[in-house]
Design an enzyme around this catalytic site. Structure first.
Site, PDB file in Angstrom:
ATOM      1  N   LYS A 113       0.861  -1.182   0.000  1.00  0.00           N
ATOM      2  CA  LYS A 113       0.000   0.000   0.000  1.00  0.00           C
ATOM      3  C   LYS A 113       0.893   1.226   0.000  1.00  0.00           C
ATOM      4  O   LYS A 113       2.015   1.173   0.530  1.00  0.00           O
ATOM      5  CB  LYS A 113      -0.883   0.023   1.261  1.00  0.00           C
ATOM      6  CG  LYS A 113      -2.164   0.789   1.077  1.00  0.00           C
ATOM      7  CD  LYS A 113      -3.256  -0.062   0.434  1.00  0.00           C
ATOM      8  CE  LYS A 113      -4.475   0.720   0.100  1.00  0.00           C
ATOM      9  NZ  LYS A 113      -5.575  -0.167  -0.335  1.00  0.00           N
ATOM     10  N   ASP A 153      -6.815   4.146  -4.785  1.00  0.00           N
ATOM     11  CA  ASP A 153      -7.524   4.004  -3.515  1.00  0.00           C
ATOM     12  C   ASP A 153      -8.192   5.372  -3.315  1.00  0.00           C
ATOM     13  O   ASP A 153      -8.395   6.103  -4.295  1.00  0.00           O
ATOM     14  CB  ASP A 153      -6.557   3.631  -2.378  1.00  0.00           C
ATOM     15  CG  ASP A 153      -7.268   3.097  -1.131  1.00  0.00           C
ATOM     16  OD1 ASP A 153      -7.672   1.932  -1.109  1.00  0.00           O
ATOM     17  OD2 ASP A 153      -7.447   3.873  -0.158  1.00  0.00           O
TER      18      ASP A 153
HETATM   19  N1  GLU Z   1      -7.342   0.031  -3.172  1.00  0.00           N
HETATM   20  C1  GLU Z   1      -8.047  -1.177  -3.507  1.00  0.00           C
HETATM   21  C2  GLU Z   1      -8.089  -2.094  -2.292  1.00  0.00           C
HETATM   22  O1  GLU Z   1      -8.146  -1.614  -1.166  1.00  0.00           O
HETATM   23  C3  GLU Z   1      -7.529  -1.835  -4.777  1.00  0.00           C
HETATM   24  C4  GLU Z   1      -6.090  -2.203  -4.800  1.00  0.00           C
HETATM   25  C5  GLU Z   1      -5.594  -2.714  -6.136  1.00  0.00           C
HETATM   26  O2  GLU Z   1      -6.365  -2.826  -7.084  1.00  0.00           O
HETATM   27  O3  GLU Z   1      -4.384  -3.004  -6.209  1.00  0.00           O
HETATM   28  O4  GLU Z   1      -8.140  -3.289  -2.386  1.00  0.00           O
END
Ligand code: GLU
Length: 457
Positions: A113, A153
């Site tokens: 993340k 996100d």
């Molecule tokens: N931000 C999204 C999540 O919390 C997607 C992450 C992604 O597609 O890599 O899963």
């Protein structure tokens, strides 16, 4: 009392640990207890300075981060969040959750993340572009299609991914599947924008069918559903729910909540107006001509949970800790029997306690699905985007949607089976705990692989 220095991360850590301890996992696999101190430390954390110029030509500085949590199952994978609240505690909690979530998709993705405390609200397109370029100037050294594949996100959507992808390509001279959530003409996948919201509804559909012991496709018909948030996840969840005959009774943003007065829920045209307002960074309260007083009430500064009256289903789709213990109790009292998170860690520990103790005490039980299971559809379609990029092909809408449905359905089944296998609750007839099933299944998958790879012994 010693205050935790990383409250969000410690919450996510304790939530996982408590559910693992409240199961037979450590009796059946005692070696895994020793894994917790190992798995909870990110493999690598990158923190960097982002210097950019605003429209007035003034120098601006923000903090940039990428938490590369776990690469056992595949390249680090997870979104970038641009929001003034972003700090290392929040990104560690999100990366930790992402590691187990990605395991639950069944696809080859590790967990990560990242993001920045940059606030995209009120910025011009040019400022966003310059910020994304400056952010990627450093991040591009640390990512790659086989190493780490970020996505969106909160605060990072299609426009930002475009600017980030362009910047990566310029800095590294490489057109590759290094980001997901891309535009269709430059490597994106159909259904990726819809995936988190649609996937959430597919998961709940399976949950309703299981609970009601039916294969019927009509399980949503006439059900009142409280939604929070109004971003990408809430919008597509609402559209799918409306399509399946549910009554969407609420939507919200950080400023307040709209609730319908009667039995007529939000319409697709009203959701389209929300989407337009969001693109322009406008607050929901600006939509007074759409959300007329004869149909809606607006509650400034409030969340939906205590305002929605009788509801069957609640889907928190805004941000972490958006359901308190008192709000969870209000939902249960209002008849809500199904809660599934489109957001990550949407429920506080107190709220989870309310849902889980109600599951044990109420004859018909209650179903609580945490974000790492219920919202894994977003990152799952990101995994499918990576697969298409590697093959240099594009699958049809139908094909991606069918795969998404299968992934959500399998994820639900895995949660149920795992909850049953590791349950230590004395009354075997009790409903399976989806939160325990999700945590244990995700943990075992990563733990087994770490053992195979010699990362843990
Ligand atoms: N931000 C999204 C999540 O919390 C997607 C992450 C992604 O597609 O890599 O899963």
């Amino acid at each position: 009392m010693v205050r935790p220095s990383e409250p969000e991360f410690e919450q996510a850590y304790n939530e996982l640990l408590l559910t693992l301890e409240d199961s037979s996992l450590f009796q059946k696999k005692p070696q895994f207890r020793k894994l917790l101190p190992v798995i909870s430390v990110p493999e690598r954390v990158i923190q960097f300075r982002v210097v950019w110029e605003n429209d007035a030509g003034e120098i601006q500085v923000n903090n940039g981060f990428r938490v590369q949590y776990n690469s056992t199952l595949g390249p680090y994978k997870g979104g970038l969040r641009f929001h003034p609240s972003v700090n290392l505690s929040i990104l560690k909690f999100l990366g930790y959750e992402q590691t187990f979530k990605n395991a639950l998709t069944g696809l080859s993705m590790g967990g990560g993340k990242g993001g920045s405390d940059f606030d995209p609200k009120g910025k011009s397109d040019n400022e966003i572009r310059r910020f994304c370029d400056a952010f990627m100037r450093e991040l591009s050294r640390h990512i790659g299609y086989n190493t780490d594949v970020p996505a969106g996100d909160i605060g990072v959507g299609g426009r930002e991914i475009g600017f980030l992808f362009g910047a990566f390509k310029r800095y590294r001279n490489s057109w590759e599947g290094v980001l997901t959530g891309k535009g269709l003409s430059w490597g994106g996948s159909l259904i990726r924008p819809e995936a988190t919201g649609y996937g959430l509804v597919y998961f709940v559909e399976r949950m309703l069918q299981y609970a009601l012991k039916t294969d019927s496709k009509d399980v949503f018909k006439g059900k009142r559903v409280a939604l929070s948030g109004s971003g990408n996840v809430a919008q597509y969840a609402a559209l799918k729910l409306i399509d399946l005959g549910a009554i969407v009774v609420s939507l919200s943003d950080s400023k307040g909540t709209y609730v319908v007065k009667g039995d007529e829920g939000f319409t697709t045209a009203e959701i389209a107006a929300v989407a337009d307002a969001k693109l322009l960074h406008r607050d929901l309260v600006s939509l007074t001509s759409t959300f007329v007083e004869s149909k809606f009430t607006y509650h400034a500064g409030a969340r939906p949970w205590t305002l929605v009256g009788k509801v069957d289903i609640a889907l928190p789709c805004a941000t972490q800790n958006e359901v308190s213990g008192a709000e969870a109790a209000a939902l249960v009292a209002a008849g809500c029997r199904y809660i599934a998170e489109g957001s990550n860690m949407g429920s506080t520990m107190e709220a989870i306690d309310v849902f889980e103790s109600t599951r044990r005490s109420l004859p018909e039980g209650i179903w609580y699905a945490p974000g790492k299971a219920a919202n894994c559809g977003g990152v799952a379609v990101s995994g499918l985007e990576m697969a298409q990029n590697s093959q240099r092909v594009s699958w049809t809408r139908e094909e991606v949607d069918r795969k998404l449905f299968e992934i959500m359905s399998t994820c639900f089944d895995v949660c149920v089976e795992t909850a049953k296998e590791y349950s230590i609750e004395d009354d075997a007839s009790k409903l399976p705990s989806i939160v325990k099933g999700a945590n244990i299944a995700g943990f075992i998958k990563v733990a087994d692989a770490m053992t195979n790879l010699g990362d843990f012994y």
